[in-house]
Design a protein around this motif. Sequence first.
Motif, PDB file in Angstrom:
ATOM      1  N   ARG A  38       1.056  -1.441   0.234  1.00 28.50           N
ATOM      2  CA  ARG A  38      -0.008  -0.010   0.156  1.00 28.50           C
ATOM      3  C   ARG A  38       0.921   1.266   0.124  1.00 28.50           C
ATOM      4  O   ARG A  38       1.764   1.583   0.580  1.00 28.50           O
ATOM      5  N   GLN A  39      -0.029   2.207  -0.152  1.00 25.45           N
ATOM      6  CA  GLN A  39       1.275   3.295  -0.251  1.00 25.45           C
ATOM      7  C   GLN A  39      -0.201   4.555  -0.167  1.00 25.45           C
ATOM      8  O   GLN A  39      -1.131   4.728  -0.482  1.00 25.45           O
ATOM      9  N   ALA A  40       0.597   5.425   1.315  1.00 26.44           N
ATOM     10  CA  ALA A  40      -0.295   6.275   1.611  1.00 26.44           C
ATOM     11  C   ALA A  40       0.060   7.194   0.690  1.00 26.44           C
ATOM     12  O   ALA A  40       1.015   7.301   0.579  1.00 26.44           O
ATOM     13  N   PRO A  41      -0.923   8.509   1.054  1.00 25.19           N
ATOM     14  CA  PRO A  41      -0.757  10.330   0.499  1.00 25.19           C
ATOM     15  C   PRO A  41       1.149  10.664   1.086  1.00 25.19           C
ATOM     16  O   PRO A  41       0.860  10.141   2.501  1.00 25.19           O
ATOM     17  N   GLY A  42       1.596  10.825   0.079  1.00 23.42           N
ATOM     18  CA  GLY A  42       2.915  11.110   0.484  1.00 23.42           C
ATOM     19  C   GLY A  42       4.690  10.506   1.406  1.00 23.42           C
ATOM     20  O   GLY A  42       5.105  10.765   1.073  1.00 23.42           O
ATOM     21  N   LYS A  43       4.244   9.699   1.406  1.00 25.25           N
ATOM     22  CA  LYS A  43       4.684   8.309   2.178  1.00 25.25           C
ATOM     23  C   LYS A  43       5.027   7.631   1.002  1.00 25.25           C
ATOM     24  O   LYS A  43       4.566   6.876  -0.194  1.00 25.25           O
ATOM     25  N   ARG A  45       6.015   3.113  -1.010  1.00 27.35           N
ATOM     26  CA  ARG A  45       4.729   1.594  -0.711  1.00 27.35           C
ATOM     27  C   ARG A  45       5.366   1.440   0.465  1.00 27.35           C
ATOM     28  O   ARG A  45       6.500   1.315   0.592  1.00 27.35           O
ATOM     29  N   THR A  91      -5.326   4.354   5.362  1.00 28.00           N
ATOM     30  CA  THR A  91      -5.588   4.464   4.429  1.00 28.00           C
ATOM     31  C   THR A  91      -4.320   4.919   3.238  1.00 28.00           C
ATOM     32  O   THR A  91      -3.530   4.730   3.366  1.00 28.00           O
ATOM     33  N   GLY A  92      -5.467   4.412   1.724  1.00 33.27           N
ATOM     34  CA  GLY A  92      -3.674   4.842   1.354  1.00 33.27           C
ATOM     35  C   GLY A  92      -4.104   3.435  -0.075  1.00 33.27           C
ATOM     36  O   GLY A  92      -5.221   3.044   0.126  1.00 33.27           O
ATOM     37  N   VAL A  93      -3.415   3.533  -0.953  1.00 32.16           N
ATOM     38  CA  VAL A  93      -4.184   2.451  -2.574  1.00 32.16           C
ATOM     39  C   VAL A  93      -3.583   1.021  -2.266  1.00 32.16           C
ATOM     40  O   VAL A  93      -2.079   1.630  -1.961  1.00 32.16           O
ATOM     41  N   GLN A 124      -8.058   2.253  -3.787  1.00 35.34           N
ATOM     42  CA  GLN A 124      -8.429   3.074  -3.092  1.00 35.34           C
ATOM     43  C   GLN A 124      -8.582   2.956  -2.009  1.00 35.34           C
ATOM     44  O   GLN A 124      -9.921   2.280  -1.812  1.00 35.34           O
ATOM     45  N   THR A 126      -9.717   4.112   2.217  1.00 32.88           N
ATOM     46  CA  THR A 126     -10.153   4.814   2.721  1.00 32.88           C
ATOM     47  C   THR A 126     -10.737   5.556   3.785  1.00 32.88           C
ATOM     48  O   THR A 126     -12.003   4.392   4.106  1.00 32.88           O
TER      49      THR A 126
END
Length: 129
Positions: A38-43, A45, A91-93, A124, A126
Amino acid sequence: QVQLVESGGGLVQAGGSLRLSCAASGRAFSNYAMGWLRQAPGKEREFVSAISYAGGFTYYADSVKGRFTISRDNAKNAVYLQMNSLKPDDTGVYYCAQDKQRVRFTTQAMAQIGTYDIWGQGTQVTVSS
Protein backbone atom coordinates in the motif's frame (compact mmCIF):
# COMPACT_ATOMS: atom_id res chain seq x y z
CA GLN A 1 0.68 -10.64 -20.95
CA VAL A 2 0.34 -10.83 -17.17
CA GLN A 3 -2.36 -8.69 -15.65
CA LEU A 4 -3.49 -8.06 -12.09
CA VAL A 5 -6.76 -6.27 -11.39
CA GLU A 6 -7.72 -5.20 -7.87
CA SER A 7 -11.21 -4.45 -6.61
CA GLY A 8 -13.03 -3.95 -3.35
CA GLY A 9 -11.64 -0.67 -2.10
CA GLY A 10 -13.84 2.11 -0.77
CA LEU A 11 -14.66 4.44 2.08
CA VAL A 12 -15.25 2.94 5.51
CA GLN A 13 -15.42 4.21 9.06
CA ALA A 14 -12.76 3.33 11.58
CA GLY A 15 -13.44 -0.10 13.01
CA GLY A 16 -15.07 -1.29 9.81
CA SER A 17 -14.06 -3.97 7.33
CA LEU A 18 -13.27 -4.31 3.66
CA ARG A 19 -12.31 -7.24 1.47
CA LEU A 20 -9.95 -6.62 -1.41
CA SER A 21 -9.73 -8.98 -4.37
CA CYS A 22 -7.11 -9.34 -7.06
CA ALA A 23 -7.74 -11.26 -10.27
CA ALA A 24 -4.69 -12.53 -12.15
CA SER A 25 -4.16 -13.64 -15.70
CA GLY A 26 -1.26 -14.41 -17.97
CA ARG A 27 1.18 -16.75 -16.25
CA ALA A 28 0.91 -19.82 -14.07
CA PHE A 29 -0.64 -18.19 -11.02
CA SER A 30 -0.10 -21.14 -8.71
CA ASN A 31 3.68 -20.94 -9.22
CA TYR A 32 4.08 -17.46 -7.76
CA ALA A 33 3.83 -15.93 -4.33
CA MET A 34 1.58 -12.90 -4.14
CA GLY A 35 1.73 -9.77 -2.06
CA TRP A 36 -0.39 -6.82 -1.02
CA LEU A 37 1.35 -3.49 -0.64
CA ARG A 38 0.00 0.00 0.00
CA GLN A 39 0.94 3.61 -0.44
CA ALA A 40 -0.41 6.42 1.68
CA PRO A 41 -0.38 10.03 0.44
CA GLY A 42 3.10 11.49 0.71
CA LYS A 43 4.62 8.21 1.86
CA GLU A 44 6.60 5.43 0.26
CA ARG A 45 4.97 2.22 -0.83
CA GLU A 46 5.08 -0.36 1.96
CA PHE A 47 4.59 -4.06 2.39
CA VAL A 48 1.32 -5.24 3.94
CA SER A 49 1.05 -9.01 3.49
CA ALA A 50 2.17 -11.93 1.34
CA ILE A 51 1.12 -15.49 0.68
CA SER A 52 3.13 -18.39 -0.69
CA TYR A 53 2.42 -19.85 -4.12
CA ALA A 54 0.46 -22.82 -2.72
CA GLY A 55 -1.16 -20.75 0.01
CA GLY A 56 0.33 -22.61 2.94
CA PHE A 57 2.40 -19.74 4.30
CA THR A 58 1.50 -16.14 5.02
CA TYR A 59 3.36 -13.12 6.28
CA TYR A 60 2.14 -9.78 7.63
CA ALA A 61 3.55 -6.40 8.47
CA ASP A 62 3.43 -5.77 12.21
CA SER A 63 1.03 -2.87 11.65
CA VAL A 64 -1.70 -5.17 10.28
CA LYS A 65 -1.02 -8.43 12.09
CA GLY A 66 -4.15 -9.75 13.78
CA ARG A 67 -6.43 -7.47 11.76
CA PHE A 68 -5.77 -8.46 8.12
CA THR A 69 -5.96 -11.91 6.54
CA ILE A 70 -4.53 -12.81 3.15
CA SER A 71 -5.78 -15.80 1.19
CA ARG A 72 -5.73 -17.13 -2.33
CA ASP A 73 -7.74 -19.42 -4.59
CA ASN A 74 -5.47 -20.88 -7.24
CA ALA A 75 -8.42 -22.44 -9.07
CA LYS A 76 -9.78 -18.94 -9.61
CA ASN A 77 -6.41 -17.20 -10.07
CA ALA A 78 -7.30 -14.82 -7.27
CA VAL A 79 -5.83 -13.43 -4.08
CA TYR A 80 -7.75 -11.67 -1.33
CA LEU A 81 -7.11 -9.37 1.61
CA GLN A 82 -9.70 -9.31 4.38
CA MET A 83 -9.22 -6.15 6.41
CA ASN A 84 -10.92 -5.84 9.79
CA SER A 85 -10.74 -3.24 12.56
CA LEU A 86 -9.61 -0.67 10.05
CA LYS A 87 -7.84 2.46 11.25
CA PRO A 88 -7.33 5.85 9.60
CA ASP A 89 -3.64 4.94 9.24
CA ASP A 90 -4.70 2.13 6.87
CA THR A 91 -5.77 4.72 4.31
CA GLY A 92 -3.97 4.45 0.97
CA VAL A 93 -3.86 2.85 -2.42
CA TYR A 94 -3.60 -0.92 -2.12
CA TYR A 95 -1.76 -2.89 -4.78
CA CYS A 96 -1.54 -6.58 -5.37
CA ALA A 97 1.72 -7.74 -6.87
CA GLN A 98 3.32 -10.95 -8.06
CA ASP A 99 6.76 -12.28 -7.16
CA LYS A 100 9.18 -12.13 -10.07
CA GLN A 101 10.63 -15.52 -9.14
CA ARG A 102 8.56 -18.66 -9.26
CA VAL A 103 8.12 -21.21 -6.44
CA ARG A 104 9.83 -19.33 -3.65
CA PHE A 105 8.63 -17.78 -0.41
CA THR A 106 10.83 -16.12 2.14
CA THR A 107 9.64 -13.41 4.49
CA GLN A 108 12.76 -11.38 3.75
CA ALA A 109 12.02 -11.38 0.03
CA MET A 110 8.29 -10.79 0.36
CA ALA A 111 8.80 -7.60 2.36
CA GLN A 112 10.94 -6.03 -0.36
CA ILE A 113 9.29 -3.88 -3.02
CA GLY A 114 11.83 -5.07 -5.59
CA THR A 115 10.66 -8.67 -5.20
CA TYR A 116 7.57 -7.96 -7.29
CA ASP A 117 7.61 -7.43 -11.04
CA ILE A 118 3.91 -7.42 -11.88
CA TRP A 119 1.60 -4.87 -10.25
CA GLY A 120 -2.07 -4.09 -10.42
CA GLN A 121 -3.42 -0.60 -10.93
CA GLY A 122 -4.32 -0.23 -7.25
CA THR A 123 -7.55 0.29 -5.35
CA GLN A 124 -8.20 3.17 -2.97
CA VAL A 125 -9.00 2.45 0.66
CA THR A 126 -10.08 5.39 2.81
CA VAL A 127 -10.76 4.98 6.51
CA SER A 128 -12.49 7.88 8.21
CA SER A 129 -12.16 8.61 11.91
